[in-house]
Write an enzyme that holds these catalytic residues in place. Structure first.
Site, mmCIF file in Angstrom:
data_model
loop_
_atom_site.group_PDB
_atom_site.id
_atom_site.type_symbol
_atom_site.label_atom_id
_atom_site.label_comp_id
_atom_site.label_asym_id
_atom_site.label_seq_id
_atom_site.Cartn_x
_atom_site.Cartn_y
_atom_site.Cartn_z
ATOM 1 N N HIS A 3 0.817 -1.212 0.000
ATOM 2 C CA HIS A 3 0.000 0.000 0.000
ATOM 3 C C HIS A 3 0.853 1.266 0.000
ATOM 4 O O HIS A 3 0.367 2.339 -0.337
ATOM 5 C CB HIS A 3 -1.052 -0.013 1.121
ATOM 6 N N ASP A 22 1.231 -7.715 2.401
ATOM 7 C CA ASP A 22 1.303 -6.286 2.079
ATOM 8 C C ASP A 22 2.753 -5.812 1.893
ATOM 9 O O ASP A 22 3.297 -5.108 2.732
ATOM 10 C CB ASP A 22 0.606 -5.489 3.192
ATOM 11 N N SER A 76 4.009 2.216 8.478
ATOM 12 C CA SER A 76 3.809 1.220 7.441
ATOM 13 C C SER A 76 5.097 1.038 6.668
ATOM 14 O O SER A 76 5.750 2.011 6.301
ATOM 15 C CB SER A 76 2.704 1.654 6.488
HETATM 16 N N1 ARG Z 1 -4.647 0.443 7.547
HETATM 17 C C1 ARG Z 1 -3.338 0.434 6.994
HETATM 18 C C2 ARG Z 1 -2.709 1.860 7.099
HETATM 19 O O1 ARG Z 1 -3.263 2.713 7.722
HETATM 20 C C3 ARG Z 1 -3.287 -0.132 5.627
HETATM 21 C C4 ARG Z 1 -3.943 0.658 4.558
HETATM 22 C C5 ARG Z 1 -3.902 0.090 3.187
HETATM 23 N N2 ARG Z 1 -4.892 -0.925 2.966
HETATM 24 C C6 ARG Z 1 -6.161 -0.666 2.554
HETATM 25 N N3 ARG Z 1 -6.998 -1.663 2.395
HETATM 26 N N4 ARG Z 1 -6.573 0.537 2.260
HETATM 27 O O2 ARG Z 1 -2.151 2.453 6.225
HETATM 28 N N1 ASP Z 2 -1.265 1.361 7.898
HETATM 29 C C1 ASP Z 2 -0.566 2.442 8.555
HETATM 30 C C2 ASP Z 2 0.446 3.127 7.648
HETATM 31 O O1 ASP Z 2 0.243 3.236 6.469
HETATM 32 C C3 ASP Z 2 0.060 1.981 9.814
HETATM 33 C C4 ASP Z 2 -0.854 2.175 10.979
HETATM 34 O O2 ASP Z 2 -1.582 3.158 11.003
HETATM 35 O O3 ASP Z 2 -0.793 1.344 11.890
HETATM 36 O O4 ASP Z 2 1.415 3.704 8.090
#
Ligand code: ARG
Ligand code: ASP
Length: 695
Positions: free
Chosen positions: A83, A219, A627
């Site tokens: 991502h 990921d 991330s």
């Molecule tokens: N929650 C994670 C972060 O805040 C992963 C985001 C990417 N994945 C998604 N399905 N949008 O960045």
């Molecule tokens: N998914 C998040 C990021 O892109 C990480 C988090 O918020 O825990 O940095």
């Protein structure tokens, strides 16, 4: 025996209760080093951060200013999340070459794809410059006086820093401006795409599983840093060569078990751990709900269109992910704050603070802080909600409104003369082009219909039939000519005429009012931080995240999200197959992966029981920006790739509860398995250093 058990329990409890915190890598000696070693680490503070010798920090790069990445080979191979590389992968994708859908693997250096604008930045050195930055600053200064003194000091400090001319320099406030640190940096601008799994692996589970445990997402994506012939940072050139890093992370094939030490090293973006209860109340009860409602309205439209049309799916993939991600996080944050009773706990803490103030006779000095917070936040509420909603509509969800907003800025720039106007016109054109690169009028119109009533009580739905902005050529024609002509044309456009009063209201009313109060709140927060550290010095304080390099550590650990439910901390490929829904846009599994699963063809990447681990949980305190951060074992080897947190614990940005806050990592063995067995990119594995620290 019983006494002993109690003591052991007590010590364990103490250690786990103390977890949480994002620490400055140059200040780990002492408490942090001891604590890490108690958790099972063999690393010294110098192994992690050293100025004179290479150390772990030399492998950690800030990826494009937002995510984290780490070097994993002597030839500059760089690992981050899928991502995090998503918009690069997307930008090279088309219906014919759909790298999102099918994945991408460069089988030799010459196949690696350059990415305009993408950069990776390393930290060369960190210095405490608090004294120099706060010279001449006194408690009785107004916020403005203080700022101008700090700015003056900043110039002095910057002038006197010793650094090479290709290196960069940053000074950042910590502890709400009670401390300052300086960072000497090295930035690489030639970073090429090397590999990415298909979305069905790299984003497996998509939005349904996002922020959720149990998780089965691979990921990750792979890039490579290129440097000039002298191994120095350079703009893209075909003559550049793979970067030889000062340090790269070896990768452990021995995996993890519950209780193992883990350390996450990266660039957490923003946390707010020292807010007063009244602020947390406002965020969770007022601001989050209004932002959630707006995004929900936009997502309803975007999701339906993406499902129905492949072209739109590719066009809107990145935007949709961005909108959905924060939307779901805020929902989790609200639930977590409630479940952990954070507001009541903060109130109790504030009562304790007030008591200590009295006991220490410091009411005169600090006694006004909490009552002032109450007063200011009350005044702040309406404008805080309004401004946030404006940003949600005009920046995050509706693209036509975003274009009119840029146009309005262009009109305003005319007041500063023709040069200013021309400069703003250039950036406006750039912005319009970038929006139109992936624009679909039907989708955007649907978003407008759905979102706008949440901001304006009387939206004009017909503007889409009349405006020039929805077509790039026509939009650019609007911007053609001398300032007067352009402004006339703009003011004749239907969308512009509709949006302009709202934008002006924002600029003349909401924004100044917001800034006025926000400045006061921030100044008070600076005082509060200082007061906390002064009045309750036995508490532990780590500086809030601010996109600078930090270390957080903990251990592999499950958790209990609800009564009678316990989540164990490791998932396996079996779980991917349990979730498999043929042809589903979120839960499809590529045939090749199913075949490997059927044959149990995991090679050296299986665990001791012959199973293939996919993701695992830890108690590391992370946030957005972490991330792509490496999860490192007690010997300095890479074991995981951080990419998310559990839903029940996303409130850790405001309140860290060690009971339910967990970070989610991909097991590095899954990453290697996908590269090797799934993609057949064995040449990349051969570049890496695989180790067996547990043998
Ligand atoms: N929650 C994670 C972060 O805040 C992963 C985001 C990417 N994945 C998604 N399905 N949008 O960045
Ligand atoms: N998914 C998040 C990021 O892109 C990480 C988090 O918020 O825990 O940095």
């Amino acid at each position: 025996m019983r006494v002993l058990k109690f003591i052991v329990f007590f010590i364990v409890f103490q250690v786990s209760a103390q977890q949480g915190g994002m620490w400055i890598p140059s200040l780990l000696e002492g408490m942090n080093e001891d604590e890490m070693q108690n958790l099972g680490s063999n690393l010294t503070a110098k192994d992690i951060y050293d100025v004179n010798n290479s150390s772990l920090k030399d492998a950690i790069g800030h990826f494009n200013g937002g995510c984290t990445s780490e070097v994993i080979s002597p030839k500059g191979l760089l690992l981050t999340n899928h991502h995090c590389g998503f918009s690069q992968i997307q930008s090279h994708s088309s219906l014919e070459n759909d790298y999102l859908k099918d994945g991408f693997w460069a089988m030799s250096l010459k196949d690696e794809i350059p990415n305009e604008g993408l950069f990776v930045e390393f930290i060369v050195r960190i210095e405490d410059v608090t004294e120099a930055m706060l010279k001449g600053v006194t408690d009785d200064m107004s916020a403005r006086e203080r700022q101008s003194q700090v700015d003056k000091n900043r110039n002095e400090v910057e002038k006197n820093v010793q650094k090479e001319d290709w290196q960069g320099l940053k000074i950042r406030p910590f502890y709400k401006g009670n401390q300052y640190f300086l960072f000497v940096t090295e930035r690489f601008d030639d970073v090429r795409l090397v590999g990415a799994p298909p979305t069905s692996i790299g984003k497996f589970g998509s939005d349904t599983d996002n922020w959720v445990w149990p998780r089965h997402t691979g990921d990750f994506s792979i890039f490579r840093i290129y440097a000039d012939k002298n191994n120095k940072p350079a703009k893209y050139s075909k003559d550049n060569v793979p970067y030889k890093p000062k340090h790269f992370l070896p990768i452990s094939l021995d995996g993890i078990e519950e209780g193992d030490f883990t350390m996450v090293f990266g660039f957490p973006g923003r946390t707010n751990e020292y807010l007063p209860a009244v602020a947390v109340e406002q965020i969770t009860q007022k601001v989050n709900p209004s932002k959630i409602a707006i995004r929900e309205a936009a997502l309803k439209v975007i999701d339906a269109n993406m499902k129905a049309d492949d072209q739109i799916r590719i066009q809107y993939a990145s935007k949709q992910a961005r909108i959905a991600n924060a939307w779901k996080k805020w929902i989790g944050e609200n639930q977590g704050i409630e479940k952990s009773d954070a507001i009541a706990i903060k109130r109790e803490f504030e009562a304790e603070f007030t008591k200590a103030l009295k006991a220490q006779g410091k009411e005169n000095q600090f006694g006004n802080i909490l009552p002032e917070f109450e007063r200011l936040y009350k005044e702040f509420e309406t404008v805080n909600i309004k401004r946030n909603s404006f940003l949600e509509v005009f920046f995050r969800t509706n693209e036509l409104m975003q274009m009119t907003f840029r146009a309005a800025q262009l009109e305003m720039s005319a007041q500063n003369g023709e040069d200013a106007f021309n400069k703003t016109r250039e950036s406006t054109i750039k912005r319009l082009k970038s929006i139109h690169k992936n624009y679909n009028v039907k989708v955007d119109r649907g978003v407008f219909k759905s979102v706008m009533p949440l901001y304006d009580s009387n939206p004009d739905y017909n503007i889409y039939d009349k405006t020039a902005f929805t077509n790039l050529d026509n939009a650019l024609k609007l911007l053609d000519g001398d300032p007067k002509t352009v402004i006339e044309k703009l003011n004749a456009d239907a969308a512009y005429r509709y949006a302009k009063p709202l934008i002006l209201e924002f600029y003349t009313k909401h924004e100044p009012e917001f800034q006025r109060l926000n400045t006061q709140i921030n100044a008070l927060q600076t005082q509060y931080m200082k007061a906390l550290m002064d009045v309750l010095p036995e508490e532990r304080y780590f500086p809030d995240a601010n996109s600078t390099l930090r270390v957080t550590y903990g251990k592999v650990n499950g958790y209990s999200p609800r009564d009678a439910i316990y989540y164990s901390p490791v998932t396996y490929l079996e779980g991917v197959m349990e979730k498999y829904v043929p042809d589903d846009y979120e839960f499809d599994v590529p045939e090749k992966l199913r075949d490997l699963y059927d044959a149990k063809d995991y090679g050296k990447y299986a665990d001791k029981k012959g199973k293939l681990p996919v993701c695992f949980l830890g108690t590391n305190h992370t946030t957005g920006g972490n991330s792509g951060s490496p999860a490192i074992d007690g010997e300095g080897n890479l074991i995981g790739l951080n990419f998310d947190r559990v839903w029940e614990g996303t409130m850790s940005d405001i309140y860290y509860d060690p009971e339910i806050c967990r970070n989610i990592m991909v097991d590095l063995r899954y990453v290697l398995f996908i590269i090797d067995k799934y993609a057949g990119a064995k040449h990349l594995i051969d570049e890496m250093k695989l180790v067996h620290p547990k043998k």
